[in-house]
Design a protein around this motif. Structure first.
Motif, PDB file in Angstrom:
ATOM      1  N   SER A 134      19.274   7.134  -0.699  1.00  0.00           N
ATOM      2  CA  SER A 134      19.710   7.141  -2.099  1.00  0.00           C
ATOM      3  C   SER A 134      20.646   8.318  -2.358  1.00  0.00           C
ATOM      4  O   SER A 134      21.677   8.178  -3.034  1.00  0.00           O
ATOM      5  CB  SER A 134      18.494   7.219  -3.028  1.00  0.00           C
ATOM      6  OG  SER A 134      18.883   7.349  -4.366  1.00  0.00           O
ATOM      7  N   PHE A 165      24.173   7.597  -1.112  1.00  0.00           N
ATOM      8  CA  PHE A 165      24.973   6.751  -2.007  1.00  0.00           C
ATOM      9  C   PHE A 165      25.347   7.496  -3.295  1.00  0.00           C
ATOM     10  O   PHE A 165      26.407   7.225  -3.885  1.00  0.00           O
ATOM     11  CB  PHE A 165      24.227   5.455  -2.324  1.00  0.00           C
ATOM     12  CG  PHE A 165      24.346   4.421  -1.236  1.00  0.00           C
ATOM     13  CD1 PHE A 165      25.525   3.707  -1.064  1.00  0.00           C
ATOM     14  CD2 PHE A 165      23.298   4.173  -0.372  1.00  0.00           C
ATOM     15  CE1 PHE A 165      25.645   2.758  -0.061  1.00  0.00           C
ATOM     16  CE2 PHE A 165      23.408   3.231   0.645  1.00  0.00           C
ATOM     17  CZ  PHE A 165      24.593   2.524   0.814  1.00  0.00           C
ATOM     18  N   ILE A 206      28.373   9.509  -2.224  1.00  0.00           N
ATOM     19  CA  ILE A 206      29.537   8.621  -2.079  1.00  0.00           C
ATOM     20  C   ILE A 206      30.022   8.188  -3.459  1.00  0.00           C
ATOM     21  O   ILE A 206      31.234   8.127  -3.741  1.00  0.00           O
ATOM     22  CB  ILE A 206      29.188   7.396  -1.212  1.00  0.00           C
ATOM     23  CG1 ILE A 206      28.872   7.835   0.225  1.00  0.00           C
ATOM     24  CG2 ILE A 206      30.333   6.382  -1.223  1.00  0.00           C
ATOM     25  CD1 ILE A 206      28.324   6.733   1.102  1.00  0.00           C
ATOM     26  N   GLY A 207      29.053   7.893  -4.345  1.00  0.00           N
ATOM     27  CA  GLY A 207      29.386   7.469  -5.701  1.00  0.00           C
ATOM     28  C   GLY A 207      30.190   8.533  -6.435  1.00  0.00           C
ATOM     29  O   GLY A 207      31.154   8.220  -7.163  1.00  0.00           O
ATOM     30  N   PHE A 260      33.836   8.506  -5.341  1.00  0.00           N
ATOM     31  CA  PHE A 260      34.577   7.470  -6.054  1.00  0.00           C
ATOM     32  C   PHE A 260      34.776   7.849  -7.526  1.00  0.00           C
ATOM     33  O   PHE A 260      35.812   7.552  -8.131  1.00  0.00           O
ATOM     34  CB  PHE A 260      33.846   6.119  -5.960  1.00  0.00           C
ATOM     35  CG  PHE A 260      33.799   5.542  -4.564  1.00  0.00           C
ATOM     36  CD1 PHE A 260      34.856   5.725  -3.687  1.00  0.00           C
ATOM     37  CD2 PHE A 260      32.710   4.796  -4.132  1.00  0.00           C
ATOM     38  CE1 PHE A 260      34.828   5.184  -2.417  1.00  0.00           C
ATOM     39  CE2 PHE A 260      32.670   4.252  -2.859  1.00  0.00           C
ATOM     40  CZ  PHE A 260      33.722   4.452  -1.995  1.00  0.00           C
ATOM     41  N   LEU A 264      33.852  -0.068  -7.943  1.00  0.00           N
ATOM     42  CA  LEU A 264      33.300   0.493  -6.712  1.00  0.00           C
ATOM     43  C   LEU A 264      32.383   1.682  -7.021  1.00  0.00           C
ATOM     44  O   LEU A 264      31.343   1.874  -6.371  1.00  0.00           O
ATOM     45  CB  LEU A 264      34.437   0.927  -5.785  1.00  0.00           C
ATOM     46  CG  LEU A 264      34.074   1.141  -4.306  1.00  0.00           C
ATOM     47  CD1 LEU A 264      33.409  -0.089  -3.703  1.00  0.00           C
ATOM     48  CD2 LEU A 264      35.322   1.511  -3.504  1.00  0.00           C
ATOM     49  N   THR A 265      32.766   2.459  -8.025  1.00  0.00           N
ATOM     50  CA  THR A 265      31.932   3.585  -8.442  1.00  0.00           C
ATOM     51  C   THR A 265      30.588   3.092  -8.973  1.00  0.00           C
ATOM     52  O   THR A 265      29.514   3.569  -8.566  1.00  0.00           O
ATOM     53  CB  THR A 265      32.644   4.417  -9.538  1.00  0.00           C
ATOM     54  OG1 THR A 265      33.926   4.822  -9.068  1.00  0.00           O
ATOM     55  CG2 THR A 265      31.821   5.637  -9.920  1.00  0.00           C
ATOM     56  N   THR A 305      28.378   1.568  -6.204  1.00  0.00           N
ATOM     57  CA  THR A 305      27.744   2.572  -5.336  1.00  0.00           C
ATOM     58  C   THR A 305      26.561   3.232  -6.029  1.00  0.00           C
ATOM     59  O   THR A 305      25.487   3.414  -5.435  1.00  0.00           O
ATOM     60  CB  THR A 305      28.772   3.650  -4.921  1.00  0.00           C
ATOM     61  OG1 THR A 305      29.929   3.019  -4.393  1.00  0.00           O
ATOM     62  CG2 THR A 305      28.186   4.571  -3.867  1.00  0.00           C
ATOM     63  N   LEU A 325      23.690   0.839  -6.114  1.00  0.00           N
ATOM     64  CA  LEU A 325      22.975   0.826  -4.824  1.00  0.00           C
ATOM     65  C   LEU A 325      22.023   2.010  -4.719  1.00  0.00           C
ATOM     66  O   LEU A 325      20.885   1.888  -4.245  1.00  0.00           O
ATOM     67  CB  LEU A 325      23.979   0.863  -3.667  1.00  0.00           C
ATOM     68  CG  LEU A 325      24.480  -0.476  -3.137  1.00  0.00           C
ATOM     69  CD1 LEU A 325      25.577  -0.260  -2.099  1.00  0.00           C
ATOM     70  CD2 LEU A 325      23.326  -1.282  -2.526  1.00  0.00           C
ATOM     71  N   ALA A 326      22.486   3.187  -5.143  1.00  0.00           N
ATOM     72  CA  ALA A 326      21.632   4.386  -5.109  1.00  0.00           C
ATOM     73  C   ALA A 326      20.394   4.181  -5.970  1.00  0.00           C
ATOM     74  O   ALA A 326      19.275   4.548  -5.580  1.00  0.00           O
ATOM     75  CB  ALA A 326      22.416   5.608  -5.603  1.00  0.00           C
TER      76      ALA A 326
END
Length: 689
Positions: A89, A92, A95-96, A99, A109-110, A113, A116-117
């Motif tokens: 988590s 992500f 990564i988030g 973005f 995409l932001t 992501t 997903l987290a």
């Protein structure tokens, strides 16, 4: 009667999850009763069920169930599924944010992501929270679920993801700390071997300890651990029994000595007759009683539980008011104040408050047990921190309990004749003073005593060669002119005489334990103003002994039943009173005191069962050590409650200027949890103070 099954649990990290799990188990078919010990991660089920059914009942929190006798596997922190999901988590979330800064917070995409987290780190959280919400059960997971979903609805995807990660991290820290605290006593389970070398017929063979019966002959070789409690019938050795009594120095064991399961045989081989079944050994009783003690709620924990019961609904009402009042009455932004209300829900999560007390109690009691002190519950741990006066039984507590004859004086006839009559009179008694006299007469042929009669608290009487003789204290010789015993004031005087005259007297003295005066002074330094000796000795003798031991007060000439009355009087006079005794003769007084402490509990079932605190060895230093531990525990509990509530109050005040963000709210909650946990784990220090 229904079948009783005991299991160990893995993955039981929070009190709310424990309550839900217990409720689910009760709903299973053929279950009559359930007892869940959260502190010990132990489940007792009355009825018929299977491990698969129990694990299904705990599937919401991934609880694993193991039979009590089976060694529970130790899963490394990084291998636990929930911790791996937390780490994923975090990945992500990071990564988030890349973005977020490169593409903007509204780019698909932001959002994907961060979603997903949330899904990875918060799946179990949101699933449990929604189930509770449907049932109108409001706990910390319900609060967090509402906050996360609300944040997503108003477009705060980044903060929702951070909240999920930080909550998962907080849960991981809490789980780790509880496992650490539980292992402080669980490690005792590994002390005693699972197999013993037993003689069956003419052969020695290794068998499971469950198959060993009382009366079996067991051999313990040098360098081996003792598998069962027993009595040495052959051999000589030094045995380290620190795990039982807390003594750091090995104890010599000879024929007739008792040995305890879990102790370590250092030198010679011993042949031992087993005296207890595996479930009844001293180490097994310690483990059982400590686990029960850890489940007992201390007054401070009861307060926290009551407080939390009203605290959670209060936070929910407060959050709704924060969301609604500013937009309705002051025409402020709905979005920003809904956001503030969600932050209130997050910061109001009672996680740190709920765990603040039990983690401290569990850790302290486990630490004390490893140091040879058995504390029966959190209530007694707290009581010891507030002791005003401490009363000691004399014989066997302040002294070693093995008096010796020091002086014999004949007023008529010879000293040997006085000793012979005393020996004959005491030959029927098992009193420690009687044994001292009998030891002195080992090389003398004693006359026969007939028509024996005992007078409790006074002495004995019998006929010897047609003459009625008496042996006892001054109460037995009331009305007689007593001889001058100057110089023997610190000793117990036993007069020997007939119905008409005193023919001599014997002085008997018990030896004080090592460092008694030092330990009494340590108690004074801890703020205890009154140290009282209770004894059946004559007042003048007791007064001199008390003066030598630096005691503040003495209650003498007490019959056994009078000690109970004396404890009641001391409680009325001083307040919180601790009684220290041998756990057998002093049982009523131990029960009446605010806290009863039994000396030398190892091998003495009565002491372990009746006292609130049992010192498994005979070391008086453990008393100030334990009081120091209790004071430290109470101080840490108060600190934890203050920190848990204080940080939340500060965070809630940040709502007024609008500075409280979701990530700051969860950080405050996680920070409070981490602080109270680390603060409580300070109690794991081996020296107890």
């Amino acid at each position: 009667m229904s079948e009783k099954q005991v299991y160990r649990l893995q993955g039981l990290s929070c009190t709310n999850c424990a309550a839900t799990f217990e409720k689910n188990v009760r709903k299973l078919e053929d279950i009559e009763d359930v007892e869940l010990n959260f502190s010990a991660a132990k489940l007792t089920v009355h009825g018929n069920t299977t491990i698969e059914e129990l694990e299904q009942a705990g599937a919401f929190d991934h609880i694993k169930v193991y039979p009590e006798k089976e060694q529970k596997p130790q899963i490394p922190f990084y291998q636990k599924r929930e911790n791996q999901l937390t780490a994923l988590s975090l990945l992500f979330v990071l990564i988030g944010y890349v973005f977020f800064f490169q593409l903007g917070e509204s780019f698909w995409l932001t959002i994907a992501t961060f979603t997903l987290a949330i899904a990875i780190g918060g799946y179990d959280l949101i699933k449990s929270g929604l189930q509770n919400l449907v049932k109108f059960q409001f706990d910390m997971k319900t609060l967090m679920t509402i906050a996360v979903i609300g944040a997503a609805i108003i477009g705060e995807w980044a903060e929702a993801a951070v909240v999920v990660f930080l909550f998962a991290l907080s849960e991981a820290v809490e789980s780790y700390s509880m496992d650490k605290a539980r292992n402080s006593i669980q490690s005792l389970l590994e002390l005693a071997p699972n197999r013993a070398t037993i003689k069956r017929g003419n052969e020695w063979m290794e068998v499971d300890i469950e198959d060993v019966v009382i009366g079996d002959t067991m051999v313990v070789k040098p360098g081996e651990k003792v598998a069962m409690d027993g009595e040495v019938i052959e051999g000589l050795s030094s045995v380290n029994q620190a795990a039982i009594t807390g003594e750091s120095v090995a104890v010599e064991k000879t024929v007739g000595s008792n040995v305890f399961a879990g102790s370590f045989n250092e030198e010679g081989a011993m042949v031992v007759r087993v005296t207890k079944f595996s479930d009844d050994t001293t180490i097994a009783k310690i483990i059982h009683l400590v686990e029960e003690a850890q489940a007992e709620k201390a007054p401070s924990q009861q307060f926290v539980d009551r407080f939390a019961k009203y605290y959670t609904p209060f936070i929910m009402i407060l959050a709704v008011l924060v969301m609604v009042i500013p937009p309705l009455f002051f025409n402020l932004s709905w979005e920003s104040w809904i956001y503030n209300g969600l932050a209130v829900l997050v910061v109001g999560c009672p996680c740190a408050l709920v765990i603040s007390t039990p983690v401290a109690i569990v850790t302290a009691i486990g630490n004390a047990a490893r140091n040879g002190v058995l504390i029966k519950g959190g209530a007694y741990l707290e009581e010891l921190a507030q002791v005003d006066a401490i009363a000691f039984d004399k014989t066997g507590t302040l002294t070693i309990g093995k008096p010796v004859v020091t002086d014999i004086t004949a007023l008529k006839g010879t000293e040997e004749e006085v000793l012979k009559i005393a020996g004959a009179l005491e030959s029927y008694s098992e009193h420690p003073i009687a044994r001292a006299i009998m030891k002195r007469t080992q090389s003398i042929t004693l006359p026969e005593a007939e028509q024996f009669q005992s007078y409790t608290g006074k002495g004995v009487e019998a006929s010897i060669r047609g003459t009625r003789y008496k042996l006892g204290n001054q109460k037995l010789f009331a009305g007689f002119r007593l001889p001058d015993v100057s110089g023997l004031e610190t000793k117990t005087i036993l007069y020997v005489g007939t119905n008409d005259e005193i023919i001599g007297y014997i002085a008997v003295a018990d030896q004080p334990r090592n460092n008694v005066v030092d330990q009494i002074n340590r108690l004074y330094q801890q703020g205890i103003k009154h140290a009282i000796m209770l004894t059946g000795d004559h007042h003048s003798v007791a007064k001199n002994i008390a003066k030598a031991l630096d005691l503040s007060e003495v209650k003498a000439d007490l019959f056994p039943e009078e000690k109970l009355t004396t404890i009641k009087e001391l409680k009325n006079k001083y307040g919180n009173v601790v009684m220290v005794g041998d756990g057998v003769n002093d049982a009523p007084a131990l029960a009446e005191a605010n806290v009863g402490i039994a000396m030398g509990g190892a091998g003495t079932d009565v002491a372990i069962e009746t006292a609130d605190v049992a010192l498994m060895g005979d070391d008086l230093a453990k008393i100030p050590d334990t009081i120091q531990l209790s004071k430290k525990t109470l101080r840490i509990i108060k600190e934890n409650i203050f920190l848990a509530l204080g940080l939340k109050v500060i965070a809630l005040l940040l709502v007024i200027p609008g500075w409280l963000t979701l990530w700051l709210a969860i950080f405050a909650d996680m920070g409070a949890t981490l602080i109270v946990v680390l603060n409580a784990l300070r109690l794991m220090q081996k020296n107890m103070v």
